[in-house]
Motif scaffolding. Structure first.
Motif, PDB file in Angstrom:
ATOM      1  N   HIS A   1       0.796  -1.224   0.000  1.00  6.49           N
ATOM      2  CA  HIS A   1       0.000   0.000   0.000  1.00  6.49           C
ATOM      3  C   HIS A   1       0.829   1.275   0.000  1.00  6.49           C
ATOM      4  O   HIS A   1       0.280   2.360  -0.253  1.00  6.49           O
ATOM      5  CB  HIS A   1      -0.934   0.010   1.220  1.00  6.49           C
ATOM      6  CG  HIS A   1      -1.937  -1.110   1.221  1.00  6.49           C
ATOM      7  ND1 HIS A   1      -2.994  -1.170   0.348  1.00  6.49           N
ATOM      8  CD2 HIS A   1      -2.029  -2.227   2.000  1.00  6.49           C
ATOM      9  CE1 HIS A   1      -3.711  -2.264   0.569  1.00  6.49           C
ATOM     10  NE2 HIS A   1      -3.138  -2.920   1.567  1.00  6.49           N
ATOM     11  N   LEU A   2       2.116   1.182   0.271  1.00  5.74           N
ATOM     12  CA  LEU A   2       2.936   2.393   0.322  1.00  5.74           C
ATOM     13  C   LEU A   2       4.138   2.321  -0.608  1.00  5.74           C
ATOM     14  O   LEU A   2       4.301   3.169  -1.498  1.00  5.74           O
ATOM     15  CB  LEU A   2       3.401   2.642   1.760  1.00  5.74           C
ATOM     16  CG  LEU A   2       4.323   3.872   1.955  1.00  5.74           C
ATOM     17  CD1 LEU A   2       3.617   5.144   1.513  1.00  5.74           C
ATOM     18  CD2 LEU A   2       4.785   3.958   3.401  1.00  5.74           C
ATOM     19  N   ARG A   3       4.983   1.326  -0.415  1.00  9.51           N
ATOM     20  CA  ARG A   3       6.247   1.307  -1.158  1.00  9.51           C
ATOM     21  C   ARG A   3       6.052   1.012  -2.640  1.00  9.51           C
ATOM     22  O   ARG A   3       6.679   1.663  -3.483  1.00  9.51           O
ATOM     23  CB  ARG A   3       7.193   0.289  -0.523  1.00  9.51           C
ATOM     24  CG  ARG A   3       7.780   0.746   0.800  1.00  9.51           C
ATOM     25  CD  ARG A   3       8.950  -0.115   1.205  1.00  9.51           C
ATOM     26  NE  ARG A   3       9.768   0.551   2.204  1.00  9.51           N
ATOM     27  CZ  ARG A   3      10.949   0.105   2.609  1.00  9.51           C
ATOM     28  NH1 ARG A   3      11.451  -1.014   2.098  1.00  9.51           N
ATOM     29  NH2 ARG A   3      11.630   0.773   3.521  1.00  9.51           N
ATOM     30  N   LEU A   4       5.223   0.035  -2.981  1.00  6.46           N
ATOM     31  CA  LEU A   4       5.032  -0.290  -4.396  1.00  6.46           C
ATOM     32  C   LEU A   4       4.380   0.853  -5.174  1.00  6.46           C
ATOM     33  O   LEU A   4       4.836   1.177  -6.284  1.00  6.46           O
ATOM     34  CB  LEU A   4       4.226  -1.583  -4.533  1.00  6.46           C
ATOM     35  CG  LEU A   4       4.992  -2.884  -4.278  1.00  6.46           C
ATOM     36  CD1 LEU A   4       4.075  -4.083  -4.402  1.00  6.46           C
ATOM     37  CD2 LEU A   4       6.175  -3.023  -5.228  1.00  6.46           C
ATOM     38  N   PRO A   5       3.320   1.500  -4.649  1.00  2.00           N
ATOM     39  CA  PRO A   5       2.798   2.671  -5.377  1.00  2.00           C
ATOM     40  C   PRO A   5       3.821   3.788  -5.529  1.00  2.00           C
ATOM     41  O   PRO A   5       3.864   4.460  -6.569  1.00  2.00           O
ATOM     42  CB  PRO A   5       1.603   3.105  -4.502  1.00  2.00           C
ATOM     43  CG  PRO A   5       1.182   1.877  -3.782  1.00  2.00           C
ATOM     44  CD  PRO A   5       2.455   1.116  -3.507  1.00  2.00           C
ATOM     45  N   THR A   6       4.649   3.994  -4.494  1.00  2.00           N
ATOM     46  CA  THR A   6       5.687   5.021  -4.601  1.00  2.00           C
ATOM     47  C   THR A   6       6.710   4.662  -5.678  1.00  2.00           C
ATOM     48  O   THR A   6       7.202   5.537  -6.403  1.00  2.00           O
ATOM     49  CB  THR A   6       6.398   5.186  -3.251  1.00  2.00           C
ATOM     50  OG1 THR A   6       5.438   5.526  -2.241  1.00  2.00           O
ATOM     51  CG2 THR A   6       7.455   6.277  -3.325  1.00  2.00           C
ATOM     52  N   ALA A   7       7.025   3.375  -5.773  1.00  2.00           N
ATOM     53  CA  ALA A   7       8.053   2.928  -6.711  1.00  2.00           C
ATOM     54  C   ALA A   7       7.544   2.783  -8.136  1.00  2.00           C
ATOM     55  O   ALA A   7       8.353   2.646  -9.061  1.00  2.00           O
ATOM     56  CB  ALA A   7       8.637   1.596  -6.244  1.00  2.00           C
ATOM     57  N   MET A   8       6.221   2.800  -8.344  1.00  2.00           N
ATOM     58  CA  MET A   8       5.679   2.555  -9.678  1.00  2.00           C
ATOM     59  C   MET A   8       6.225   3.513 -10.736  1.00  2.00           C
ATOM     60  O   MET A   8       6.656   3.080 -11.812  1.00  2.00           O
ATOM     61  CB  MET A   8       4.148   2.620  -9.635  1.00  2.00           C
ATOM     62  CG  MET A   8       3.485   2.378 -10.983  1.00  2.00           C
ATOM     63  SD  MET A   8       3.806   0.726 -11.638  1.00  2.00           S
ATOM     64  CE  MET A   8       2.856  -0.254 -10.477  1.00  2.00           C
ATOM     65  N   PRO A   9       6.263   4.840 -10.511  1.00  2.00           N
ATOM     66  CA  PRO A   9       6.827   5.727 -11.540  1.00  2.00           C
ATOM     67  C   PRO A   9       8.293   5.435 -11.832  1.00  2.00           C
ATOM     68  O   PRO A   9       8.737   5.527 -12.979  1.00  2.00           O
ATOM     69  CB  PRO A   9       6.652   7.131 -10.938  1.00  2.00           C
ATOM     70  CG  PRO A   9       5.572   6.984  -9.927  1.00  2.00           C
ATOM     71  CD  PRO A   9       5.727   5.602  -9.366  1.00  2.00           C
ATOM     72  N   TYR A  10       9.051   5.071 -10.801  1.00  2.00           N
ATOM     73  CA  TYR A  10      10.466   4.748 -10.985  1.00  2.00           C
ATOM     74  C   TYR A  10      10.615   3.470 -11.813  1.00  2.00           C
ATOM     75  O   TYR A  10      11.484   3.384 -12.694  1.00  2.00           O
ATOM     76  CB  TYR A  10      11.147   4.573  -9.624  1.00  2.00           C
ATOM     77  CG  TYR A  10      11.204   5.818  -8.793  1.00  2.00           C
ATOM     78  CD1 TYR A  10      12.343   6.617  -8.777  1.00  2.00           C
ATOM     79  CD2 TYR A  10      10.129   6.210  -8.002  1.00  2.00           C
ATOM     80  CE1 TYR A  10      12.415   7.766  -7.987  1.00  2.00           C
ATOM     81  CE2 TYR A  10      10.183   7.354  -7.218  1.00  2.00           C
ATOM     82  CZ  TYR A  10      11.323   8.123  -7.221  1.00  2.00           C
ATOM     83  OH  TYR A  10      11.386   9.256  -6.447  1.00  2.00           O
ATOM     84  N   PHE A  11       9.791   2.471 -11.503  1.00  2.00           N
ATOM     85  CA  PHE A  11       9.837   1.213 -12.251  1.00  2.00           C
ATOM     86  C   PHE A  11       9.504   1.439 -13.720  1.00  2.00           C
ATOM     87  O   PHE A  11      10.184   0.909 -14.613  1.00  2.00           O
ATOM     88  CB  PHE A  11       8.863   0.213 -11.629  1.00  2.00           C
ATOM     89  CG  PHE A  11       8.633  -1.014 -12.457  1.00  2.00           C
ATOM     90  CD1 PHE A  11       9.588  -2.015 -12.521  1.00  2.00           C
ATOM     91  CD2 PHE A  11       7.463  -1.178 -13.179  1.00  2.00           C
ATOM     92  CE1 PHE A  11       9.392  -3.157 -13.293  1.00  2.00           C
ATOM     93  CE2 PHE A  11       7.242  -2.305 -13.948  1.00  2.00           C
ATOM     94  CZ  PHE A  11       8.212  -3.302 -14.001  1.00  2.00           C
ATOM     95  N   LEU A  12       8.478   2.232 -13.978  1.00  2.00           N
ATOM     96  CA  LEU A  12       8.081   2.492 -15.358  1.00  2.00           C
ATOM     97  C   LEU A  12       9.140   3.310 -16.100  1.00  2.00           C
ATOM     98  O   LEU A  12       9.350   3.110 -17.300  1.00  2.00           O
ATOM     99  CB  LEU A  12       6.736   3.217 -15.381  1.00  2.00           C
ATOM    100  CG  LEU A  12       5.539   2.383 -14.901  1.00  2.00           C
ATOM    101  CD1 LEU A  12       4.293   3.244 -14.793  1.00  2.00           C
ATOM    102  CD2 LEU A  12       5.291   1.205 -15.827  1.00  2.00           C
TER     103      LEU A  12
END
Length: 286
Positions: free
Chosen positions: A191-202
């Motif tokens: 709920h926190l880390r993965l949504p934060t990391a999504m723009p970086y991953f993309l």
């Protein structure tokens, strides 16, 4: 029941809803399309004029018209090679995305694991793939798997490094709030880390798309020297050996167009995934 927007809500409405549109696109969108298109057409026209005025033979520098005619004529063989290169590129990109995301999540869960393994990922990134591709091709019996490994090596690191940075960039106040409510590691991650990391991953995925193509082409060059590959790089080598320079340019055009298409596809995926909630994509809509 009608809904009336307040003055504040109207002021907060997206600017693109108020911007004038022509055939469904804003002026800025048309400028982004037409400006580079015009520059490209002028460059092609200048290239063709230079070749014709100076009467440069095709085996030295073919003009755009000759390249286009060769592309049409050689399409049956070039299309098969393009398909092989695309298969290797997308397979390597998929493996890099899965492994990069999984390893980044592992790094986020353990600082010790990150400090222990991340330097080896850096070593893998800075080692020129052209130097280790011959060894990989020798060690791996299946040439397709060998090419995939070479392309994966080039595409892997941007996804890993960007995603790791994103997972570690979660707001500390929100992290403390999750801890206050005794959230589990899985809940914090989901709920926190993965949504934060999504723009970086993309962003890493967008970079790795082109790098996977480069890795596949480089590996095909190495394998093609022995006549064991039939991707676009092999067609370039074949055309060079036979002094079929227009065919070489046609293959190069396909490589460039493929790279552009991959970048645009990754950009579209990033935009669709982020446009409703992330500031970086919402700014592009304004």
């Amino acid at each position: 029941m009608s809904v009336v927007l307040s003055s504040n809500e109207a002021a907060d409405a997206p600017l693109q809803d108020r911007a004038p549109r022509h055939f469904g696109l804003t002026t800025e969108a048309w400028l982004r399309i037409l400006a580079p298109t015009l520059i490209g057409l002028l460059a092609l026209a200048g290239w063709e004029a230079l070749v014709r005025i100076n009467e440069i033979p095709p085996y030295l520098l073919p003009g755009p018209v000759a390249v286009f005619q060769t592309l049409i004529r050689e399409w049956p063989s070039l299309s098969v090679s393009l398909l092989i290169t695309l298969q290797i590129t997308f397979a390597a990109l998929a493996v890099a995305a899965v492994l990069g995301l999984a390893l980044a999540v592992l790094f986020a869960q353990s600082r010790i694991i990150e400090l222990s393994l991340f330097p080896y990922a850096v070593i893998l990134q800075v080692t020129p793939v052209v130097a280790i591709a011959p060894l990989i091709i020798i060690w791996v019996d299946d040439i397709r798997i060998a090419l995939l490994i070479c392309a994966w090596i080039v595409a892997f690191f941007p996804i890993l490094s960007n995603t790791t940075l994103g997972l570690n960039s979660a707001d500390q106040n929100l992290t403390d709030l999750f801890r206050l409510y005794r959230a589990s590691r899985w809940q914090v991650l989901r709920h926190l880390r993965l949504p934060t990391a999504m723009p970086y991953f993309l962003a890493g995925l967008r970079i790795s798309g082109g790098l996977a193509l480069i890795g596949a082409i480089v590996a095909e060059f190495v394998a093609g020297t022995g006549g064991r590959a039939s991707g676009l790089a092999y067609r370039i080598l074949e055309a060079g050996y036979q002094l079929q320079i227009p065919k070489m340019f046609a293959a190069l055009v396909l490589v460039s167009l493929t790279g552009i298409a991959i970048f645009l596809a990754m950009s579209l995926i990033s935009h669709l995934a982020l446009r409703h909630w992330h500031e970086s994509a919402m700014k592009e809509r304004r």
